[in-house]
Design an enzyme around this catalytic site. Structure first.
Site, PDB file in Angstrom:
ATOM      1  N   ILE A   1       0.823  -1.209   0.000  1.00  0.00           N
ATOM      2  CA  ILE A   1       0.000   0.000   0.000  1.00  0.00           C
ATOM      3  C   ILE A   1       0.854   1.255   0.000  1.00  0.00           C
ATOM      4  O   ILE A   1       0.438   2.326  -0.448  1.00  0.00           O
ATOM      5  CB  ILE A   1      -0.952  -0.003   1.221  1.00  0.00           C
ATOM      6  CG1 ILE A   1      -1.974   1.127   1.110  1.00  0.00           C
ATOM      7  CG2 ILE A   1      -0.163   0.107   2.515  1.00  0.00           C
ATOM      8  CD1 ILE A   1      -2.893   1.033  -0.096  1.00  0.00           C
ATOM      9  N   ALA A   2       2.081   1.144   0.496  1.00  0.00           N
ATOM     10  CA  ALA A   2       2.995   2.287   0.527  1.00  0.00           C
ATOM     11  C   ALA A   2       4.419   1.761   0.484  1.00  0.00           C
ATOM     12  O   ALA A   2       4.726   0.697   1.018  1.00  0.00           O
ATOM     13  CB  ALA A   2       2.779   3.132   1.780  1.00  0.00           C
ATOM     14  N   SER A   3       5.272   2.533  -0.154  1.00  0.00           N
ATOM     15  CA  SER A   3       6.681   2.145  -0.259  1.00  0.00           C
ATOM     16  C   SER A   3       7.530   3.373  -0.012  1.00  0.00           C
ATOM     17  O   SER A   3       7.370   4.399  -0.678  1.00  0.00           O
ATOM     18  CB  SER A   3       6.968   1.563  -1.643  1.00  0.00           C
ATOM     19  OG  SER A   3       8.326   1.204  -1.764  1.00  0.00           O
TER      20      SER A   3
ATOM     21  N   ILE B   1      13.033   3.290   3.341  1.00  0.00           N
ATOM     22  CA  ILE B   1      13.578   2.295   4.264  1.00  0.00           C
ATOM     23  C   ILE B   1      12.782   0.999   4.241  1.00  0.00           C
ATOM     24  O   ILE B   1      13.337  -0.086   4.382  1.00  0.00           O
ATOM     25  CB  ILE B   1      13.617   2.866   5.699  1.00  0.00           C
ATOM     26  CG1 ILE B   1      14.518   4.105   5.749  1.00  0.00           C
ATOM     27  CG2 ILE B   1      14.095   1.829   6.693  1.00  0.00           C
ATOM     28  CD1 ILE B   1      15.973   3.816   5.462  1.00  0.00           C
ATOM     29  N   ALA B   2      11.478   1.085   4.073  1.00  0.00           N
ATOM     30  CA  ALA B   2      10.627  -0.104   4.168  1.00  0.00           C
ATOM     31  C   ALA B   2       9.388   0.086   3.308  1.00  0.00           C
ATOM     32  O   ALA B   2       9.164   1.170   2.754  1.00  0.00           O
ATOM     33  CB  ALA B   2      10.241  -0.354   5.628  1.00  0.00           C
TER      34      ALA B   2
ATOM     35  N   ASP C   1       9.945  13.163  11.689  1.00  0.00           N
ATOM     36  CA  ASP C   1       9.872  12.921  10.245  1.00  0.00           C
ATOM     37  C   ASP C   1       8.461  13.245   9.767  1.00  0.00           C
ATOM     38  O   ASP C   1       7.830  12.450   9.068  1.00  0.00           O
ATOM     39  CB  ASP C   1      10.227  11.461   9.942  1.00  0.00           C
ATOM     40  CG  ASP C   1      10.699  11.264   8.508  1.00  0.00           C
ATOM     41  OD1 ASP C   1      11.021  12.265   7.842  1.00  0.00           O
ATOM     42  OD2 ASP C   1      10.738  10.121   8.046  1.00  0.00           O
TER      43      ASP C   1
END
Length: 522
Positions: free
Chosen positions: A125-127, A130-131, A286
């Site tokens: 769903i999200a990239s 870092i991960a 962040d």
């Protein structure tokens, strides 16, 4: 050799994507323009400059992606086309293969995926840099299914980061040795601080614990939602958390359609940040738009949803006091006090003349304070202060780098949500409350509470210690010590009387000071 190859690769990518064009063509020197045209021979630079910059940062790796994420929030400093492209780095970094993610999960929990989750979305769903995150369904201990988000660390991240950090450390040494400002800027210490936070971000268990701490801290604020962590499924390279349902904060039209009060949303963002900084000394560091969503559920409409807790900042009591006093002095245009604080904290050499530093700070800040407060750009003020600081050899404080970065992120986000946002007026209540707490009776009571366990342990022992002393046969030395003790007791009695009278005066003074602060502080 690895540093040399990495440096050559960075130069190659910069040339391939035409980043040299963005820099060299901005100068007025004709010979630089000739160089810019020369190195562009044979390259296809038809893609927009913002797209080329984004793709180059993605190609260079996670550290450069992080840099692009920070830049994307500064729309007051960047052209709109570049800012829009860099915004894609916040949650649209190209994902890695889902098969690798599944293998990482099964290796971490030592079970097949089907025994861990009742369902698992292979498409992330999200990239991020870092991960990446997958949605899934998890059956809890009570037998009920829960919607969860599974965060999986990118493979070989440590090796990639170490390569870049090694090169950056080398560059920091060069800057420190070759630049006249090198010692003052503390580049090696800044890189070491950046190194620490990047390695912390690679440990997902640390991220989960930071999220749990922020969740506890923010429970009574009713402005923000933070996902619950499922500790049975938290490992260094995989963590499972509550799935949060919200609208990305960058999708303004959807938020307006859901009846979210956008100006209030901007004020709440500043409120959340200053509460974390001045009340807790523990803040999400962040806070770019990719990590922020807004709830549109009826029960929690308009609340922030914080995500990605890989980078958090902490402040000591000294740091908080220094920052609050500086902000307060700026609000009151007390530039002399700002100069004194810089000298007292050791940021500038002790022999610096207060009047000269005061005059320099006034010349930077006064033009901005002559405008309405809502028109003040903190970014511009910080840049002017940085330029002025060279004259007085101001030393950069590495422990405040994260706070400075996050404050700029918050300002950029707030102005994007509401151009009329008055950042200073929103921050005022927190600073006013903090200052009153530092000089009021509540501070004294809190300090006594902190020392109470020590006093409770010491007081019962006093009779026995006094009895043991009196039981000893008095010698010449002991008689002399006893006489000195009696004399000291007389002085103590006099001092005690003075303290009693002074305490009464202090209490009256506090009452007067509280009244004066509430009336005159701002």
């Amino acid at each position: 050799m690895r540093r040399i190859f990495r440096g050559a690769f960075i130069v190659l990518i910069a040339l391939r994507y035409g980043l040299d064009e963005l820099v060299l063509t901005s100068f007025q020197k004709p010979w630089l323009r000739v160089i810019a045209r020369g190195v562009s021979v044979g390259r296809n630079l038809q893609a927009p400059r913002g797209q080329r910059l984004r793709e180059a940062l993605e190609r260079l790796g996670p550290i450069f992606v992080k840099f692009g994420q920070v830049l994307s929030t500064r729309r007051d400093l960047l052209p709109m086309d570049i800012a829009d492209e860099l915004a894609r780095l916040q949650d649209r970094v190209p994902p890695f293969d889902s098969a690798i993610a599944i293998a990482t999960i099964e290796r971490a929990f030592r079970k097949p995926l089907s025994e861990i989750f009742t369902s698992f979305d292979r498409e992330p769903i999200a990239s991020a840099s870092i991960a990446q995150v997958h949605f899934a369904m998890l059956r809890g201990r009570d037998g009920q299914e829960r919607e969860v988000a599974v965060k999986v660390l990118r493979p070989n991240m440590l090796l990639a980061i170490e390569k870049d950090l090694s090169l950056i450390r080398m560059l920091a040494v060069w800057v420190e040795r070759l630049s006249s400002d090198g010692k003052r800027l503390k580049p090696r210490e800044v890189v070491a601080e950046f190194d620490k936070y990047l390695h912390d971000e690679l440990d997902l268990v640390r991220e989960a614990s930071s999220a749990a701490q922020l969740r506890r801290n923010m429970q009574g604020l009713d402005l923000v939602l933070i996902p619950e962590m499922f500790w049975d499924y938290c490992m260094p390279d995989v963590i499972v958390m509550e799935r949060m349902k919200g609208v990305p904060i960058s999708q303004m039209e959807r938020l307006r359609a859901a009846a979210v009060d956008i100006p209030r949303l901007a004020r709440d963002g500043v409120t959340i940040f200053f509460t974390q900084v001045f009340r807790d000394g523990f803040f999400h560091a962040d806070m770019h738009p990719g990590n922020l969503q807004v709830s549109i559920e009826p029960a929690t409409l308009g609340r922030y949803i914080l995500l990605d807790f890989g980078i958090v900042g902490t402040l000591t009591e000294f740091d908080k006091e220094y920052l609050a006093q500086n902000f307060t002095a700026f609000f009151r245009r007390d530039y002399k006090r700002v100069a004194e604080l810089h000298i007292e904290s050791g940021w500038v050499p002790a022999g610096t003349r207060v009047d000269e530093l005061e005059s320099a700070i006034r010349s930077v800040c006064e033009p901005y304070f002559d405008r309405p407060l809502k028109e003040i750009s903190l970014g511009m003020v910080l840049m002017r202060l940085f330029q002025t600081s060279r004259r007085f050899q101001v030393e950069i404080q590495p422990q405040l780098v994260l706070l400075q970065k996050t404050l700029l992120n918050i300002e950029g986000l707030g102005r994007e949500l509401d151009p009329e946002l008055d950042l200073w007026a929103t921050a005022k209540p927190f600073l006013e409350k903090w200052m009153l707490e530092q000089v009021g009776p509540q501070k004294l009571i809190d300090q006594l509470k902190d020392q109470a366990p020590r006093y409770a342990k010491l007081l019962p022992e006093l009779p026995r210690l006094l009895h043991d002393y009196l039981q000893q046969r008095p010698g010449a030395d002991q008689r002399r010590e006893l006489q000195e003790l009696l004399a000291e007791q007389k002085r103590t009695n006099g001092l005690l009387q003075g303290l009693i009278y002074g305490g009464i005066g202090f209490a009256l003074g506090l009452i007067v000071l509280q009244i004066m602060l509430r009336v005159r502080l701002f």
